[in-house]
Write a protein that holds these residues in place. Structure first.
Motif, mmCIF file in Angstrom:
data_model
loop_
_atom_site.group_PDB
_atom_site.id
_atom_site.type_symbol
_atom_site.label_atom_id
_atom_site.label_comp_id
_atom_site.label_asym_id
_atom_site.label_seq_id
_atom_site.Cartn_x
_atom_site.Cartn_y
_atom_site.Cartn_z
ATOM 1 N N MET A 21 0.825 -1.203 0.000
ATOM 2 C CA MET A 21 0.000 0.000 0.000
ATOM 3 C C MET A 21 0.863 1.258 0.000
ATOM 4 O O MET A 21 0.572 2.226 -0.696
ATOM 5 C CB MET A 21 -0.922 -0.008 1.222
ATOM 6 C CG MET A 21 -2.035 0.992 1.141
ATOM 7 S SD MET A 21 -3.249 0.728 2.427
ATOM 8 C CE MET A 21 -2.632 1.813 3.680
ATOM 9 N N LEU A 29 -4.381 0.577 -3.560
ATOM 10 C CA LEU A 29 -4.543 -0.426 -2.513
ATOM 11 C C LEU A 29 -5.160 0.167 -1.262
ATOM 12 O O LEU A 29 -4.910 1.315 -0.902
ATOM 13 C CB LEU A 29 -3.186 -1.039 -2.155
ATOM 14 C CG LEU A 29 -2.644 -1.950 -3.234
ATOM 15 C CD1 LEU A 29 -1.278 -1.487 -3.646
ATOM 16 C CD2 LEU A 29 -2.621 -3.370 -2.760
ATOM 17 N N MET A 31 -6.458 -1.387 2.827
ATOM 18 C CA MET A 31 -6.407 -2.541 3.716
ATOM 19 C C MET A 31 -7.814 -2.889 4.189
ATOM 20 O O MET A 31 -8.588 -2.011 4.557
ATOM 21 C CB MET A 31 -5.502 -2.271 4.914
ATOM 22 C CG MET A 31 -4.048 -2.025 4.535
ATOM 23 S SD MET A 31 -3.267 -3.364 3.662
ATOM 24 C CE MET A 31 -2.504 -4.243 4.997
ATOM 25 N N PRO A 41 -4.425 -6.463 2.053
ATOM 26 C CA PRO A 41 -4.645 -5.524 0.951
ATOM 27 C C PRO A 41 -5.736 -5.963 -0.015
ATOM 28 O O PRO A 41 -5.905 -7.141 -0.297
ATOM 29 C CB PRO A 41 -3.292 -5.496 0.237
ATOM 30 C CG PRO A 41 -2.692 -6.830 0.532
ATOM 31 C CD PRO A 41 -3.159 -7.184 1.908
#
Length: 66
Positions: A21, A29, A31, A41
């Motif tokens: 990320m 990306l 989470m 991710p």
């Protein structure tokens, strides 16, 4: 809703370090908090430019594809 890919990486092995990320040049990306308590991710494929920097930064991915 954004189009996130289900398994761009081997997410079940992911330890949630966030390197992928942090290195993404386009912010593709994010989470996701998973049921097992880890953050893993997800890739927004509508933003992803397929530069593979995230895979190069991932120690787990490197272990599978070396």
């Amino acid at each position: 809703m954004l189009g996130f890919s289900a398994d761009y990486f081997n997410r079940k092995e992911c330890q949630g370090c966030g390197m992928c990320m942090s290195i993404c040049p386009v912010g593709a990306l994010d989470m996701e908090h998973c049921e097992d308590g880890t953050d893993r991710p997800l890739v927004d494929m509508s933003k992803c430019i397929r530069c593979t920097r995230c895979m190069e930064a991932c120690e787990i991915y490197k272990g599978y594809h070396s």
